[in-house]
Write an enzyme that holds these catalytic residues in place. Structure first.
Site, PDB file in Angstrom:
ATOM      1  N   HIS A  45      -9.182-123.970  56.144  1.00 26.68           N
ATOM      2  CA  HIS A  45      -9.724-124.757  57.255  1.00 26.68           C
ATOM      3  C   HIS A  45      -8.774-124.742  58.443  1.00 26.68           C
ATOM      4  O   HIS A  45      -7.544-124.757  58.282  1.00 26.68           O
ATOM      5  CB  HIS A  45     -10.059-126.184  56.825  1.00 26.68           C
ATOM      6  CG  HIS A  45      -8.911-127.032  56.386  1.00 26.68           C
ATOM      7  ND1 HIS A  45      -8.151-127.787  57.261  1.00 26.68           N
ATOM      8  CD2 HIS A  45      -8.397-127.287  55.152  1.00 26.68           C
ATOM      9  CE1 HIS A  45      -7.233-128.457  56.590  1.00 26.68           C
ATOM     10  NE2 HIS A  45      -7.349-128.170  55.307  1.00 26.68           N
TER      11      HIS A  45
ATOM     12  N   ASP B 267      -8.737-127.046  61.009  1.00 25.17           N
ATOM     13  CA  ASP B 267      -8.356-128.331  61.595  1.00 25.17           C
ATOM     14  C   ASP B 267      -7.130-128.907  60.914  1.00 25.17           C
ATOM     15  O   ASP B 267      -6.826-128.587  59.762  1.00 25.17           O
ATOM     16  CB  ASP B 267      -9.515-129.319  61.536  1.00 25.17           C
ATOM     17  CG  ASP B 267      -9.889-129.734  60.110  1.00 25.17           C
ATOM     18  OD1 ASP B 267     -10.034-128.820  59.268  1.00 25.17           O
ATOM     19  OD2 ASP B 267     -10.040-130.939  59.851  1.00 25.17           O
TER      20      ASP B 267
ATOM     21  N   ASP C 290      -1.264-127.537  56.317  1.00 26.68           N
ATOM     22  CA  ASP C 290      -2.574-127.958  55.852  1.00 26.68           C
ATOM     23  C   ASP C 290      -3.555-127.851  57.007  1.00 26.68           C
ATOM     24  O   ASP C 290      -3.754-128.801  57.745  1.00 26.68           O
ATOM     25  CB  ASP C 290      -2.466-129.405  55.347  1.00 26.68           C
ATOM     26  CG  ASP C 290      -3.741-129.944  54.745  1.00 26.68           C
ATOM     27  OD1 ASP C 290      -4.666-129.155  54.504  1.00 26.68           O
ATOM     28  OD2 ASP C 290      -3.815-131.167  54.541  1.00 26.68           O
TER      29      ASP C 290
ATOM     30  N   GLU D 174     -12.390-130.210  57.804  1.00 28.24           N
ATOM     31  CA  GLU D 174     -12.115-130.525  56.403  1.00 28.24           C
ATOM     32  C   GLU D 174     -11.352-131.827  56.275  1.00 28.24           C
ATOM     33  O   GLU D 174     -11.583-132.607  55.338  1.00 28.24           O
ATOM     34  CB  GLU D 174     -11.331-129.377  55.764  1.00 28.24           C
ATOM     35  CG  GLU D 174     -11.192-129.463  54.246  1.00 28.24           C
ATOM     36  CD  GLU D 174      -9.979-130.261  53.771  1.00 28.24           C
ATOM     37  OE1 GLU D 174      -9.860-130.510  52.558  1.00 28.24           O
ATOM     38  OE2 GLU D 174      -9.142-130.652  54.632  1.00 28.24           O
ATOM     39  N   GLU D 175     -10.451-132.084  57.211  1.00 29.20           N
ATOM     40  CA  GLU D 175      -9.583-133.251  57.108  1.00 29.20           C
ATOM     41  C   GLU D 175     -10.325-134.578  57.256  1.00 29.20           C
ATOM     42  O   GLU D 175      -9.802-135.626  56.891  1.00 29.20           O
ATOM     43  CB  GLU D 175      -8.465-133.176  58.151  1.00 29.20           C
ATOM     44  CG  GLU D 175      -7.490-132.028  57.956  1.00 29.20           C
ATOM     45  CD  GLU D 175      -6.633-132.172  56.703  1.00 29.20           C
ATOM     46  OE1 GLU D 175      -6.814-133.167  55.984  1.00 29.20           O
ATOM     47  OE2 GLU D 175      -5.806-131.299  56.450  1.00 29.20           O
TER      48      GLU D 175
ATOM     49  N   ASP E 169      -5.734-124.031  50.028  1.00 31.93           N
ATOM     50  CA  ASP E 169      -5.438-125.292  50.694  1.00 31.93           C
ATOM     51  C   ASP E 169      -4.612-126.218  49.807  1.00 31.93           C
ATOM     52  O   ASP E 169      -4.528-127.419  50.071  1.00 31.93           O
ATOM     53  CB  ASP E 169      -6.776-125.963  51.081  1.00 31.93           C
ATOM     54  CG  ASP E 169      -6.618-127.159  51.987  1.00 31.93           C
ATOM     55  OD1 ASP E 169      -5.601-127.238  52.698  1.00 31.93           O
ATOM     56  OD2 ASP E 169      -7.520-128.020  51.989  1.00 31.93           O
TER      57      ASP E 169
ATOM     58  N   HIS F 202       0.135-134.089  56.230  1.00 31.47           N
ATOM     59  CA  HIS F 202      -0.334-135.238  57.017  1.00 31.47           C
ATOM     60  C   HIS F 202       0.811-136.094  57.532  1.00 31.47           C
ATOM     61  O   HIS F 202       0.644-137.294  57.749  1.00 31.47           O
ATOM     62  CB  HIS F 202      -1.291-136.126  56.204  1.00 31.47           C
ATOM     63  CG  HIS F 202      -2.556-135.456  55.783  1.00 31.47           C
ATOM     64  ND1 HIS F 202      -3.688-136.157  55.441  1.00 31.47           N
ATOM     65  CD2 HIS F 202      -2.869-134.147  55.642  1.00 31.47           C
ATOM     66  CE1 HIS F 202      -4.651-135.302  55.103  1.00 31.47           C
ATOM     67  NE2 HIS F 202      -4.165-134.074  55.215  1.00 31.47           N
TER      68      HIS F 202
END
Length: 414
Positions: A82, A84, A145, A178-179, A201, A385
């Site tokens: 992903h 994002d 990520d 996705e996040e 991921d 994150h």
């Protein structure tokens, strides 16, 4: 210093701001995700993948055809990452920093020296002494990520141009949002055209995830009665106070900060509105078992019912919505080879793959539920994150070696 191509790609991609936005109602939730998508299409086409496209929703697709001599009846294998990045930490203006020969000590990041990588808090660092770390400057997340996964797939497309080892047709797919849990909301599975799949991921190295939480979201809204506080006795119904009681009634031993492993949780994560007239809290519920999820939903409903009895002058609304389900059963029922082949492929390159449960979400959970079995494999990153996020050059190379081995194993056994 001279870095391998996969690391160079990674350093380029993380500089592009692609944060998703949970408050947006569009797909993608932010147009800037398409900035990276357009770049990927250009790079894929330059590598000879002439069918590379980005659709209106920001999904990027491309096909790596099998070399001559590959078995004709192999399943179509999709590999996904992903574009994002998480809205949980600053994501604009990422400045990646390369730290050669990590010595195992505390590493202060130059943009904000109070942000340190510390083995006492992040013990995985000690497994990477001597390697070349990649971090942000400490003021933003890094973006492993999942831009590590993005870099791996583009490098894979480049490397396979000169690789004649038999393999299945490969569909590359780069997803958006996705996040924020919407990674496959607008993904056209017919366009993807795959029989089996993997997402790149997963955190760490030598890991595969075949399980995720069952997940649900909940919204509690308390409607109160507001009057002047000087004359409120017997009349005011304070929505903020009632909501605080509900949150305080959530069991402390079932919170994210007090659980790990197979333990689930109830998590109040946002207070989007709050005054004595109306107050709202958003929660997420997580459990690895269907029975556990049902218990958590019943517990939350009971807490709300108790609050209704205690405060008959208030109106308290509870809305619970399912988000995704544990993907293990779907994988085992559809095509368990995506698991067995993954472990066997690791052995061919001297790795020992370890199963790691995802204490969060993944596109693979939704895809598996939709009939496309999709485990999640590692991309080398850690501490997602957050401004403490890191990867290593060696981890990126290791993930690339493993992904090639996985493709080749499908070519030999699929």
């Amino acid at each position: 210093m001279l870095l391998p191509p996969v690391a160079e790609r990674f350093l380029r991609y993380v500089r592009i701001d692609t944060q998703s936005d949970p408050a947006s109602l569009t797909t993608p939730s932010t147009e800037k995700q398409k900035d990276l998508g357009r770049l990927l299409v250009d790079e894929l086409q330059a590598l000879g993948l002439s069918d590379a496209i980005m659709d209106d929703h920001g999904y990027v697709f491309a096909t790596i055809p099998p070399p001559d001599g590959s078995p004709a009846d192999l399943p179509v294998l999709a590999l996904l990452a992903h574009v994002d990045t998480s809205p949980d930490a600053p994501g604009a203006g990422v400045t990646p920093i390369v730290h050669p020969d990590y010595d195992g000590g505390v590493l202060a990041l130059p943009g904000d020296p109070t942000v340190t990588l510390d083995p006492a808090r992040q013990p995985a660092l000690l497994r990477h002494v001597g390697e070349t770390l990649i971090t942000s400057d400490g003021t933003t997340l890094l973006g492993s990520d999942d831009k590590a996964g993005v870099a791996l797939l583009i490098q894979l497309a480049d490397d396979l141009r000169t690789d004649d080892t038999p393999r299945p047709p490969i569909r590359l797919c780069f997803t958006v949002d996705e996040e924020i849990g919407r990674g496959v909301d607008k993904l056209d599975l017919e366009v993807l055209g795959a029989d089996v799949a993997y997402t790149l991921d997963g955190s760490g190295v030598d890991t595969i995830s075949l399980e995720t939480f069952n997940a649900a979201s909940a919204l509690i809204t308390v409607h109160g009665v507001m009057v002047h506080p000087g004359y409120a006795k017997g009349t005011m119904v304070n929505a903020v106070r009632i909501l605080a009681e509900i949150i305080a009634a959530l069991p402390a031993h079932e919170a994210p900060e007090t659980t790990d492993g197979q333990e689930g949780y109830l998590h109040p994560h946002a207070l989007p509105a709050g005054d004595p007239t109306q107050a709202t809290v958003e929660l997420i519920l997580r459990d690895f078992t269907t029975e556990g999820m049902a218990r958590r939903q019943a517990l939350l409903a009971a807490i709300v019912d108790t609050a209704r009895l205690r405060h008959p002058g208030a109106t308290i609304d509870l809305r619970i919505e399912a988000q995704y389900k544990n993907m293990r059963a779907y994988i085992e029922d559809t095509d368990p080879r995506v698991a067995t082949f993954a472990f066997a492929a690791a052995e061919t390159v001297g790795l020992t793959l370890n199963e790691e449960r995802v204490r969060g979400g993944t596109d693979g959970a939704r895809l598996s539920e939709l009939g496309l079995p999709t485990p999640n494999i590692f991309n080398g990153g850690y501490d997602y994150h957050s401004c403490f996020e890191w990867n290593t050059v060696q981890n990126l190379e290791r993930a690339l070696v493993y992904t090639k081995a996985l493709i080749h194993y499908w070519g030999a056994e699929g």
